[in-house]
Design an enzyme around this catalytic site. Structure first.
Site, mmCIF file in Angstrom:
data_model
loop_
_atom_site.group_PDB
_atom_site.id
_atom_site.type_symbol
_atom_site.label_atom_id
_atom_site.label_comp_id
_atom_site.label_asym_id
_atom_site.label_seq_id
_atom_site.Cartn_x
_atom_site.Cartn_y
_atom_site.Cartn_z
ATOM 1 N N ASP A 425 0.860 -1.175 0.000
ATOM 2 C CA ASP A 425 0.000 0.000 0.000
ATOM 3 C C ASP A 425 0.903 1.233 0.000
ATOM 4 O O ASP A 425 2.101 1.145 0.283
ATOM 5 C CB ASP A 425 -0.884 -0.033 1.248
ATOM 6 C CG ASP A 425 -1.750 1.201 1.389
ATOM 7 O OD1 ASP A 425 -2.279 1.671 0.374
ATOM 8 O OD2 ASP A 425 -1.867 1.697 2.519
ATOM 9 N N THR A 752 -2.414 1.312 -4.740
ATOM 10 C CA THR A 752 -2.927 2.431 -3.966
ATOM 11 C C THR A 752 -4.279 2.897 -4.494
ATOM 12 O O THR A 752 -4.579 2.755 -5.679
ATOM 13 C CB THR A 752 -1.936 3.614 -3.976
ATOM 14 O OG1 THR A 752 -2.495 4.718 -3.274
ATOM 15 C CG2 THR A 752 -1.611 4.042 -5.392
ATOM 16 N N ASP A 880 -1.606 -0.848 5.994
ATOM 17 C CA ASP A 880 -1.914 -0.385 7.346
ATOM 18 C C ASP A 880 -3.394 -0.137 7.584
ATOM 19 O O ASP A 880 -3.775 0.191 8.709
ATOM 20 C CB ASP A 880 -1.148 0.908 7.635
ATOM 21 C CG ASP A 880 -1.725 2.099 6.883
ATOM 22 O OD1 ASP A 880 -1.790 3.184 7.453
ATOM 23 O OD2 ASP A 880 -2.107 1.935 5.710
ATOM 24 N N ASP A 884 -6.567 -2.646 3.053
ATOM 25 C CA ASP A 884 -5.460 -3.551 2.707
ATOM 26 C C ASP A 884 -5.688 -4.975 3.202
ATOM 27 O O ASP A 884 -4.867 -5.858 2.949
ATOM 28 C CB ASP A 884 -4.144 -3.025 3.302
ATOM 29 C CG ASP A 884 -3.834 -1.614 2.858
ATOM 30 O OD1 ASP A 884 -3.982 -1.329 1.659
ATOM 31 O OD2 ASP A 884 -3.449 -0.784 3.708
#
Length: 1224
Positions: A425, A752, A880, A884
């Site tokens: 990520d 992302t 995080d 994800d």
């Protein structure tokens, strides 16, 4: 304030742009047509009791990320345990041990199996219990819910039902997917942070329907009722289709009214909403995947080794049973003393086949020592110890958060050493969500003395690498009459041009200002007034202070303003404007106010006449303002490529120099924007505004296109003012970590939810992208409304782009050329379809770096699955946030970052770390160690069990397949449990081929894991062959020594007890000496466990022999009276031990001398202290030990060094030609 609502003076038509505007609901387009299939969900607002029965009974709001529950634990955990082939074998053996044909008692077979399986299940239960506790923390959060009669009360999240009206307050997470009804703002807007969903830090503006605006306090919901018909639960975060039937009218719903679970309410006192989707029906949970059961590659391969050993076991059992059947048929009748005529089926010479079949069952259990049941227990113990070392590694402790690394499951320790691809990520993982204003270009002059993190790290790396190349540069022939010093000066001048020199301004340590790292005395403290283009600088600062959509909030304690912004860049610009003396302090419904310190301190009002928002298509934002003098300006900021196209002929005065600065900023990993303006005549503005209002109030599908066309009309003939450079603050050590991982040979993909421009900038910042790298961008048009034929055309277009990209890579002849693949989420939807995904993967694998933008959580998981299954290599996903979780669970290894965005990623992960930089040590050090430790441990385990187990077969064959064991039962039971278990555990827990510092200095050592050098079939079969050789030597050498000669001074010959004890002693010595030769790293612990195990055997023999013959049997006083006084026993032990280990010693000696592996060379250098005595050689070896990489600082520095070499060679050629010409 009215009715408890905050009456903010914000009107949509001034603050919010055309992308947010819509006509009044009463005149808007009609309700969406909702077909039955796929859009069958009915919600009765404020009437949750109606949803208790089917078909309106929907799932609860209780969520679970655990592998098991109380009902499924036992069957699922048992299934997991008996996926292991060895456990299945021992289960069958335990069942057979209940019959009369078993050579062992039932307890001796059942107890070890129960212990092994029970221990593993207990570990699984403990790990899942921790996940359950994390889930309960979420489920027990409280939110205010309407209980009836206009009364609200707090209720746990898991008790929320579809149809409930909830009140969410500032900085709280939304407990379910909600329809926004009203907010504390009078126009019904609210600000939402979607970090956990798409990774974006900028705030999203949501707005309710105007018809629900009056629902502005608790009492308004006393009689509120309505019906929602909408789409069924689905994972798409960015779409929503539905209708609200309220007050006898139907209103269309779209995503701008939907508040998704796990997003957070920001900058808004409260909102009211009605629950649409709960629990696992919510969109974020629809994007999640079930927590999978993961097994490491080594463990899966171990099953095949067990199959091989089981085949060997069956083979020798068949040989034994056939031999027994033949003996029973032909020799049993002659053995009159055994009374064969009275025997049962076991020894009946009339039924040799049945006797052989019964003996087959006995042999299968007797030779079971070939398959080590204690292997799994030992591995579990070792993995727990390895996990403990990971948890307690002080080098992975984060002082800022107080978090340590955590191995949440120990099943995958060795997988850390075999990773091939990392899927990461971006936001919160690579970056720390902080933008810093660092540099700017005003009127063609560059300002900003500080260097970016990328520049500083690259300069440091370049200094090291240039030092390593010193000898090569010194080999160039010198100019006639030249001196070495002249060449050094020439070289120094070249390096000075290429490297970054940190400004002396950095020596003056000033208090850090969040979002502002700019330092340059020429413009600070009003000094810009002394610059030759002060009027342009004034415009530059005013654009920063006025061109935005932010809202200021006064901090009463500090007296300073904080800003709620839709983009983190805007926050950095406003902080920069304040530090330059232009503080944005107030916004009303039609104006912004700026306190300007220079040229004189005054608060100026700028009337907002219009605002054209930033979109990914427009790539620019403009605001039309009128100053206090009545002059009208269009202030614009955006991507330089777009702004430059809109410049007028006389507005390009600073274009060339600004372009140069922008390129420099891009190379430094900074995010850049160009700033421009245009002065408007009132008549021109009035005529344009008329067109704009028509477009704004139009109804139809082409409304957005009309708005864009009208916007383009005014955003022309601009005058360039300058450019900004903002540093997207990477987490500490991210570029260095990526560089080290690249040197270790790992591929890194970034997935992302951010827009493409942001992701590309981050790619430059962390050196996944660099200047000179060829970018392959695969994009497509908006495909939401395309017909089937159009979608086929889009697919064909994407496939052509992929094919062209693959051809470009294949036809590239420059060995140093690097390619980067960049693709957005909409295009990825097509690229992941079955008929295209393999071509996409082939292209991606050929590229040095891959960046996927605007991807949903589900797409992250699908990309991870494609890489995992398509390449067949180990994948690691790191993130995080809740967005994800899918890819973390899908990857072979999931790593969660325990940062500021909650614990969702950590809860779903296999390992957790506090910051991305710790991934370097987790993989390069712990991963490398764990892989080699487990691989060597398993190979050794099979070696020692083959060496021991085959001697049982040899003896049985030697004694006519009688089923007799040469060893005492207690010897056999103690072999794996006491006498050889601890050395194996010490190998698996403490072995180090090189130290942690050397692992980090020589990252290429990590490739031993992905290449599987220590657990491939040649090595496994080699260890098995070593076990076979040792078993032959141990058995036959002892037979030769003891068979037909006296072993004691009294002339006694060896009986079976003496022979078995002597043979067992040789086994203990041979296998423990073998493990000592295998180890590279010795501490007192290894010495104690290895040699202590040998001593334990003699102590066991002594104590066992001292017991009553009732218990010790033939081993009574065997050491003191029989073996101890016999020199031949000690001589045989020494001879057999040397003979067993001599081939392995010769092998490793030959390998180290003639075909050494990387770690062998490093071990020799360290042993002879050459790393201290010859630093140049050590540095050269470190340089050689890097994998060739095209990403990271190293690749960037290597490119610069190649440029230097090229320049020097050209200069040398020129000098040689001049010298030749002068000679002639």
């Amino acid at each position: 304030m009215t009715g408890g609502r905050i009456r903010t003076k914000l009107r949509q038509n001034h603050l919010y742009t055309f992308s947010c505007l819509r006509p009044n609901d009463s005149v808007a387009e009609g309700p969406h047509p909702i077909p039955g299939h796929g859009h069958s969900r009915i919600i009765y607002c404020n009437q949750p009791l109606l949803h208790k029965k089917k078909p309106l009974k929907y799932c609860s709001n209780f969520i679970s990320t655990t592998k098991y529950n109380f009902i499924s634990f036992l069957p699922k955990a048992l299934f997991e345990q008996f996926r292991r082939v060895a456990n299945v074998y021992f289960l069958l053996a335990a069942i057979i041990s209940l019959t009369a044909v078993s050579p062992f008692s039932p307890v001796s077979m059942i107890a070890p199996l129960a212990f092994v399986v029970g221990l593993s299940m207990a570990k699984e239960a403990l790990e899942d219990w921790r996940r359950f506790l994390q889930d309960m923390k979420v489920n027990l959060r409280k939110v205010s819910v309407h209980k009836g009669n206009g009364v609200f009360g707090y209720r746990p999240w898991h008790k929320i039902r579809v149809g409930d009206v909830v009140k969410v307050e500032k900085d709280q997470f939304f407990p379910a997917d909600l329809l926004l009804l009203s907010s504390s703002y009078e126009d019904g807007i609210c600000y939402v942070e979607t970090m956990n969903l798409d990774g974006e830090t900028n705030l999203k503006v949501k707005r309710c329907l105007e018809v629900t605006l009056p629902l502005d306090d608790d009492g308004a919901f006393k009689d509120f009722k309505g019906t929602i018909q909408c789409e069924d639960p689905n994972p798409n975060l960015y779409t929503f289709l539905g209708n609200l039937d309220f007050d006898r009218q139907v209103y269309p719903l779209d995503p701008s009214q939907i508040l998704l679970r796990d997003s957070k309410l920001r900058n808004t006192a409260y909102v009211y909403g009605v629950v649409i989707f709960t629990g696992h029906d919510s969109k974020v949970m629809q994007n999640a995947t079930k927590s999978p059961s993961k097994r490491s590659r080594i463990e899966r391969k171990m099953d095949y080794i067990i199959y091989l050993l089981f085949s060997l076991l069956v083979l020798i059992s068949l040989v034994s049973s056939i031999g027994f059947a033949v003996k029973t048929k032909f020799e049993m009748p002659n053995s009159w003393y055994l009374q064969p005529e009275d025997t049962e089926d076991m020894y009946n010479p009339r039924k040799p086949a049945l006797s052989g079949l019964i003996h087959l069952v006995t042999a299968l259990i007797l030779y079971g020592y070939l398959i080590p049941i204690s292997l799994y227990v030992s591995i579990e113990v070792v993995k727990v110890l390895q996990a403990t070392f990971i948890n307690q590694d002080i080098h992975m402790y984060c002082e800022e958060t107080g978090n340590t690394a955590q191995a949440r499951t120990s099943n995958l320790n060795e997988e850390l050493g075999q990773v091939h691809t990392i899927l990461s990520d971006k936001t919160g993982t690579l970056t720390c969500n902080q933008m810093d204003f660092l540099k700017c270009s005003i009127a063609g002059t560059a300002y900003g003395a500080r260097s970016s993190e990328v520049e500083l790290a690259a300069a440091k790396q370049m200094a090291i690498d240039l030092g390593e190349q010193e000898d090569e540069f010194s080999n160039f022939p010198m100019q006639k009459g030249g001196t070495p010093s002249s060449w050094e000066n020439r070289m120094a001048s070249e390096i000075e041009l290429e490297t970054v020199v940190t400004s002396s301004y950095e020596k003056d340590q000033k208090p850090s200002i969040k979002g502002f790292s700019f330092e340059d005395g020429r413009v600070m403290n009003g000094n810009w007034l002394k610059e030759h283009n002060a009027d342009v600088a004034l415009l530059f600062f005013r654009i920063l202070a006025v061109c935005h959509t932010a809202i200021p909030e006064l901090n009463e304690e500090t007296g300073t303003f904080t800003y709620e912004v839709e983009s983190p860049d805007e926050g950095a610009f406003l902080v920069a404007a304040r530090e330059f003396g232009f503080e944005f302090c107030k916004r009303t419904q039609s104006s912004v106010f700026v306190r300007e310190k220079y040229p004189s301190s005054v608060e100026r009002e700028y009337k907002i006449l219009g605002m054209l928002d930033f979109t990914s298509k427009r790539k620019r934002m403009s605001v039309i303002v009128q100053d206090e003098d009545g002059q009208i300006f269009l202030l614009c900021k955006g991507a330089d490529s777009i702004i430059f196209e809109c410049l007028s002929k006389n507005g390009r005065m600073y274009e060339e120099s600004t372009t140069k600065h922008l390129n420099e900023y891009g190379e430094a990993g900074l995010r850049t924007l160009a700033l421009a303006y245009r002065k408007l005549e009132e008549s021109e503005y009035s005529s344009w505004n008329t067109e704009f209002q028509k477009a704004k109030t139009s109804i139809g599908a082409d409304r957005e296109a009309m708005l864009e066309r009208v916007s383009d009309m005014i955003e022309r003939e601009l005058i360039l003012v300058g450019a900004t450079a903002v540093e997207d603050k990477l987490q500490k050590g991210v570029p260095q970590c990526i560089d080290k991982l690249a040197q270790a040979g790992l591929k890194i993909w970034v997935l992302t939810g951010d827009k493409m421009e942001t992701a590309i900038n981050i790619g430059y910042a962390c050196s996944l992208l660099r200047q000179g790298m060829k970018q392959i961008c695969i994009t497509t048009t908006n495909s939401d409304t395309l017909t089937q034929d159009s979608k086929e055309a889009v697919k064909e277009n994407i496939l052509n782009q992929i094919t062209n990209g693959s051809q470009m890579v294949k036809l590239e002849k420059d060995p140093h050329a690097a390619f980067a693949l960049i693709i957005d989420g909409k295009t990825l939807t097509y690229a992941l379809e079955d008929d295209m995904k393999h071509q996409f993967l082939a292209l991606a694998v050929d590229c040095a770096s891959v960046i996927c933008c605007r991807v949903s959580p589900r797409q992250k998981a699908l990309v991870t699955r494609l890489v995992k299954e398509g390449t067949g290599k180990t994948t690691l996903a790191i993130g995080d946030g809740a967005n994800d979780v899918g890819m973390i669970q899908e990857a072979d290894i999931g790593v969660g970052i325990s940062g500021v965005e909650g614990m969702q990623a950590v809860m779903a992960s296999d390992f957790s770390i506090a910051q991305f930089r710790f991934l370097e040590r987790l993989l390069v050090v712990h991963g490398h160690w764990c892989y080699k430790r487990i691989a060597q441990m398993i190979c050794y385990f099979f070696y020692k069990n083959i060496a021991f187990g085959l001697t049982l077969f040899y003896f049985e064959a030697f004694t006519g397949f009688s089923g007799q064991s040469i060893y005492d039962d207690w010897y056999m039971l103690s072999f794996n449990v006491i006498l050889t278990s601890l050395p194996v555990i010490s190998l698996g827990a403490f072995e180090q081929d090189v130290s942690s510092e050397v692992c980090l200095q020589f990252p290429a050592l990590y490739q031993q894991g992905p290449k599987n050098l220590f657990f491939d079939w040649p090595r496994i079969l080699g260890w098995m062959g070593n076990g076979l050789y040792s078993s032959l030597i141990i058995f036959f050498l002892n037979i030769i020594i003891f068979y037909d000669q006296a072993f004691s001074s009294g002339g006694q010959t060896a009986d079976m007890a003496v022979m078995g004890t002597a043979m067992f002693t040789c086994i203990i010595w041979a296998v423990n000496c073998q493990i000592a030769l295998t180890m590279s790293h010795f501490t007192w612990i290894q010495h104690l466990l290895v040699w202590g195990s040998v001593a334990m055997w003699y102590l066991f023999l002594l104590l066992y022999g001292m017991m009553s013959p009732t218990y010790s049997g033939n081993a009574f006083q065997i050491l003191l009276e029989a073996l101890g006084p016999a020199p031949i026993f000690w001589s045989a032990t020494l001879l057999v031990t040397i003979a067993c280990n001599l081939p392995y010693l010769a092998h490793i000696s030959f390998q180290r001398c003639f075909n050494p592996m990387d770690h062998h060379i490093i071990q020799e250098i360290k042993y002879y202290k050459k790393d201290v005595e010859d630093q140049h050689m050590w540095t050269r070896e470190r340089s050689k030990a890097r994998q060739e990489t095209k990403i990271g600082f190293t690749a960037r520095v290597d490119a610069k060094i190649r440029q230097l070499r090229g320049r020097l060679q050209k200069k040398q050629t020129s000098i040689t030609v001049q010298s030749t010409a002068s000679t002639l």
